[in-house]
Design a protein around this motif. Sequence first.
Motif, PDB file in Angstrom:
ATOM      1  N   LEU A  42       0.837  -1.200   0.000  1.00 45.44           N
ATOM      2  CA  LEU A  42       0.000   0.000   0.000  1.00 45.44           C
ATOM      3  C   LEU A  42       0.875   1.254   0.000  1.00 45.44           C
ATOM      4  N   SER A  43       0.337   2.315  -0.550  1.00 43.31           N
ATOM      5  CA  SER A  43       1.053   3.595  -0.541  1.00 43.31           C
ATOM      6  C   SER A  43       0.897   4.262   0.824  1.00 43.31           C
ATOM      7  N   LEU A  44       1.642   5.353   1.042  1.00 41.96           N
ATOM      8  CA  LEU A  44       1.547   6.073   2.316  1.00 41.96           C
ATOM      9  C   LEU A  44       0.135   6.614   2.526  1.00 41.96           C
ATOM     10  N   ASP A  45      -0.485   7.120   1.469  1.00 43.06           N
ATOM     11  CA  ASP A  45      -1.846   7.647   1.582  1.00 43.06           C
ATOM     12  C   ASP A  45      -2.828   6.536   1.948  1.00 43.06           C
ATOM     13  N   GLN A  46      -2.652   5.366   1.361  1.00 39.10           N
ATOM     14  CA  GLN A  46      -3.535   4.245   1.678  1.00 39.10           C
ATOM     15  C   GLN A  46      -3.327   3.769   3.111  1.00 39.10           C
ATOM     16  N   ASN A  47      -2.063   3.781   3.569  1.00 42.91           N
ATOM     17  CA  ASN A  47      -1.789   3.415   4.957  1.00 42.91           C
ATOM     18  C   ASN A  47      -2.485   4.361   5.918  1.00 42.91           C
ATOM     19  N   ARG A  48      -2.394   5.673   5.637  1.00 49.52           N
ATOM     20  CA  ARG A  48      -3.048   6.666   6.504  1.00 49.52           C
ATOM     21  C   ARG A  48      -4.565   6.493   6.471  1.00 49.52           C
ATOM     22  N   LYS A  49      -5.100   6.215   5.301  1.00 49.63           N
ATOM     23  CA  LYS A  49      -6.551   6.072   5.155  1.00 49.63           C
ATOM     24  C   LYS A  49      -7.076   4.900   5.963  1.00 49.63           C
ATOM     25  N   ILE A  50      -6.358   3.761   5.919  1.00 52.63           N
ATOM     26  CA  ILE A  50      -6.822   2.599   6.662  1.00 52.63           C
ATOM     27  C   ILE A  50      -6.642   2.796   8.164  1.00 52.63           C
ATOM     28  N   GLU A  51      -5.588   3.488   8.569  1.00 54.81           N
ATOM     29  CA  GLU A  51      -5.402   3.788   9.990  1.00 54.81           C
ATOM     30  C   GLU A  51      -6.527   4.679  10.493  1.00 54.81           C
ATOM     31  N   ASP A  52      -6.873   5.716   9.727  1.00 58.09           N
ATOM     32  CA  ASP A  52      -7.963   6.619  10.128  1.00 58.09           C
ATOM     33  C   ASP A  52      -9.292   5.868  10.202  1.00 58.09           C
ATOM     34  N   ALA A  53      -9.533   4.993   9.227  1.00 60.14           N
ATOM     35  CA  ALA A  53     -10.797   4.267   9.192  1.00 60.14           C
ATOM     36  C   ALA A  53     -10.921   3.312  10.387  1.00 60.14           C
ATOM     37  N   LEU A  54      -9.841   2.623  10.728  1.00 60.02           N
ATOM     38  CA  LEU A  54      -9.867   1.708  11.873  1.00 60.02           C
ATOM     39  C   LEU A  54     -10.046   2.458  13.189  1.00 60.02           C
ATOM     40  N   ALA A  55      -9.303   3.553  13.336  1.00 61.67           N
ATOM     41  CA  ALA A  55      -9.399   4.340  14.572  1.00 61.67           C
ATOM     42  C   ALA A  55     -10.786   4.946  14.731  1.00 61.67           C
ATOM     43  N   GLU A  56     -11.386   5.395  13.628  1.00 61.93           N
ATOM     44  CA  GLU A  56     -12.716   5.997  13.675  1.00 61.93           C
ATOM     45  C   GLU A  56     -13.791   4.957  13.980  1.00 61.93           C
ATOM     46  N   LYS A  57     -13.657   3.777  13.384  1.00 66.53           N
ATOM     47  CA  LYS A  57     -14.665   2.730  13.540  1.00 66.53           C
ATOM     48  C   LYS A  57     -14.688   2.162  14.954  1.00 66.53           C
ATOM     49  N   PHE A  58     -13.522   1.951  15.528  1.00 62.84           N
ATOM     50  CA  PHE A  58     -13.447   1.239  16.807  1.00 62.84           C
ATOM     51  C   PHE A  58     -13.103   2.142  17.997  1.00 62.84           C
TER      52      PHE A  58
ATOM     53  N   PRO B 159     -13.804   4.269  21.308  1.00 71.91           N
ATOM     54  CA  PRO B 159     -12.501   4.603  21.919  1.00 71.91           C
ATOM     55  C   PRO B 159     -11.655   3.372  22.252  1.00 71.91           C
ATOM     56  N   GLU B 160     -12.126   2.166  21.858  1.00 71.50           N
ATOM     57  CA  GLU B 160     -11.367   0.954  22.185  1.00 71.50           C
ATOM     58  C   GLU B 160     -10.026   0.898  21.464  1.00 71.50           C
ATOM     59  N   LEU B 161      -9.944   1.520  20.303  1.00 69.51           N
ATOM     60  CA  LEU B 161      -8.732   1.447  19.489  1.00 69.51           C
ATOM     61  C   LEU B 161      -8.254   2.857  19.128  1.00 69.51           C
ATOM     62  N   THR B 162      -6.973   3.104  19.345  1.00 73.02           N
ATOM     63  CA  THR B 162      -6.378   4.391  18.986  1.00 73.02           C
ATOM     64  C   THR B 162      -5.362   4.184  17.867  1.00 73.02           C
ATOM     65  N   ARG B 163      -4.971   5.282  17.231  1.00 68.89           N
ATOM     66  CA  ARG B 163      -4.008   5.191  16.137  1.00 68.89           C
ATOM     67  C   ARG B 163      -2.673   4.627  16.605  1.00 68.89           C
ATOM     68  N   ASN B 164      -2.292   4.902  17.843  1.00 70.16           N
ATOM     69  CA  ASN B 164      -0.997   4.428  18.365  1.00 70.16           C
ATOM     70  C   ASN B 164      -0.966   2.903  18.502  1.00 70.16           C
ATOM     71  N   GLU B 165      -2.123   2.295  18.606  1.00 65.87           N
ATOM     72  CA  GLU B 165      -2.181   0.844  18.768  1.00 65.87           C
ATOM     73  C   GLU B 165      -2.183   0.120  17.424  1.00 65.87           C
ATOM     74  N   ILE B 166      -2.290   0.857  16.344  1.00 64.72           N
ATOM     75  CA  ILE B 166      -2.288   0.264  15.003  1.00 64.72           C
ATOM     76  C   ILE B 166      -0.861   0.218  14.474  1.00 64.72           C
ATOM     77  N   SER B 167      -0.394  -0.982  14.124  1.00 65.75           N
ATOM     78  CA  SER B 167       0.967  -1.161  13.611  1.00 65.75           C
ATOM     79  C   SER B 167       0.918  -1.508  12.133  1.00 65.75           C
ATOM     80  N   VAL B 168       1.642  -0.726  11.332  1.00 65.32           N
ATOM     81  CA  VAL B 168       1.705  -0.957   9.887  1.00 65.32           C
ATOM     82  C   VAL B 168       3.156  -1.170   9.478  1.00 65.32           C
ATOM     83  N   SER B 169       3.431  -2.273   8.788  1.00 66.57           N
ATOM     84  CA  SER B 169       4.795  -2.568   8.316  1.00 66.57           C
ATOM     85  C   SER B 169       4.747  -2.960   6.853  1.00 66.57           C
ATOM     86  N   ASP B 170       5.736  -2.470   6.120  1.00 68.54           N
ATOM     87  CA  ASP B 170       5.831  -2.762   4.684  1.00 68.54           C
ATOM     88  C   ASP B 170       7.043  -3.642   4.407  1.00 68.54           C
TER      89      ASP B 170
END
Length: 384
Positions: free
Chosen positions: A134-150, A152-163
């Motif tokens: 995924l591109s950097l923009d796609q990584n940010r988009k999926i992080e935002d979507a996960l953090a927004e959906k879940f 207050p149980e899930l924050t952006r800091n708890e999401i780990s993305v590795s390429d």
Amino acid sequence: MPVDNPTGDETTELAEVSPATSAPDADYVADSKRSFLSRLYTGTGAFEVVGKRKMWYIVTAVIIAVSILSIATRQFSFGIDFEGGTQISVPSSSAVTTDSVSKVFSEALGQAPESVQTAGTGASQTIVVRTEALSLDQNRKIEDALAEKFKPELTRNEISVSDVSSTWGKEITQKMLIALLVFLVVVTVYIAVRFDKEMSIAALASLFFDIICTAGAYSLIGWEVTPATVIGLLTILGFSLYDTVVVFDKVAENTRSVLSTTRRTYAEQANLAVNQTLMRSINTTVISVLPIISLMVIAVWMLGVGTLKDLALIQLVGVIVGAYSSIFLAAPLLVTLKERRDDVSRHTKRVLDRRAKIAAGEPVTVAAGAVATASPSGKRRRAR
């Protein structure tokens, strides 16, 4: 019982031979009357492995054909470390499940992820998403979507993305193939020096069978190939080689002076060696399989899908395949290669001719001035 040869000529052992079975000695005949477990543990040559090698060649050929067909049609499911891509990890909870994460991913990027699995257990359980790079923009988009959906149980800091780049995956594959080639070369040289060239060829054929069969199992079932799979493959090849060397060592011991007598053929002595090491191979395989199964149970049910599962899967398949190849492929193939030699083929003919004469009641020279004949009951008696 052996006949002493005071003249120094070749000594030929006397043994009781049943005309119906043409067995080489009394022990061989009597052993067939024992129970299955008794024959298994005594290892006196009751199980005809080498004598039925054509059947085992057919079985082996069928296994190889199925494995190659599966590899050609189904191919392999390579992990992210080989193909490259992006891996996203999020903590699991009652709301954050594999289905919900997969749905968010599809809605955010307009495409489904390649795989969504759980790893770990209890409070440390995580959900691992693997997809193409995924591109950097796609990584940010999926992080935002996960953090927004879940939240207050899930924050952006708890999401780990590795390429993982595809270039790195190609380097891993290349190093794996180099390591495998070096291993096979070292094995070939070692066995050729330790034993002989026929044993080296048979051992190498056994290792190739292990590789093809294990690869075919992975392709047929659809297991994912990861770096842990490669490590496990090299490990089980070492196990298979160890098992084969033990059998060959016993074959070499049993056949050390076989050409100087006419008691048994090379094939019979090799079959005796297989029987003498059969129980050891079974015990070693069972003892190796039990902890591997335990590792799989822990990896799947307690720790989730991960490196331990990949390592255990390849070892389980490899240990079973290695035990089969060392007994039912390497040893029979060794005998086939040996019987192509002139000295071994002449010796086999001499042994069989001698037994035919004994069964027919004809005199057979066993030492200087001594002959052996067959009595009406089929028991051999000594005559001068």
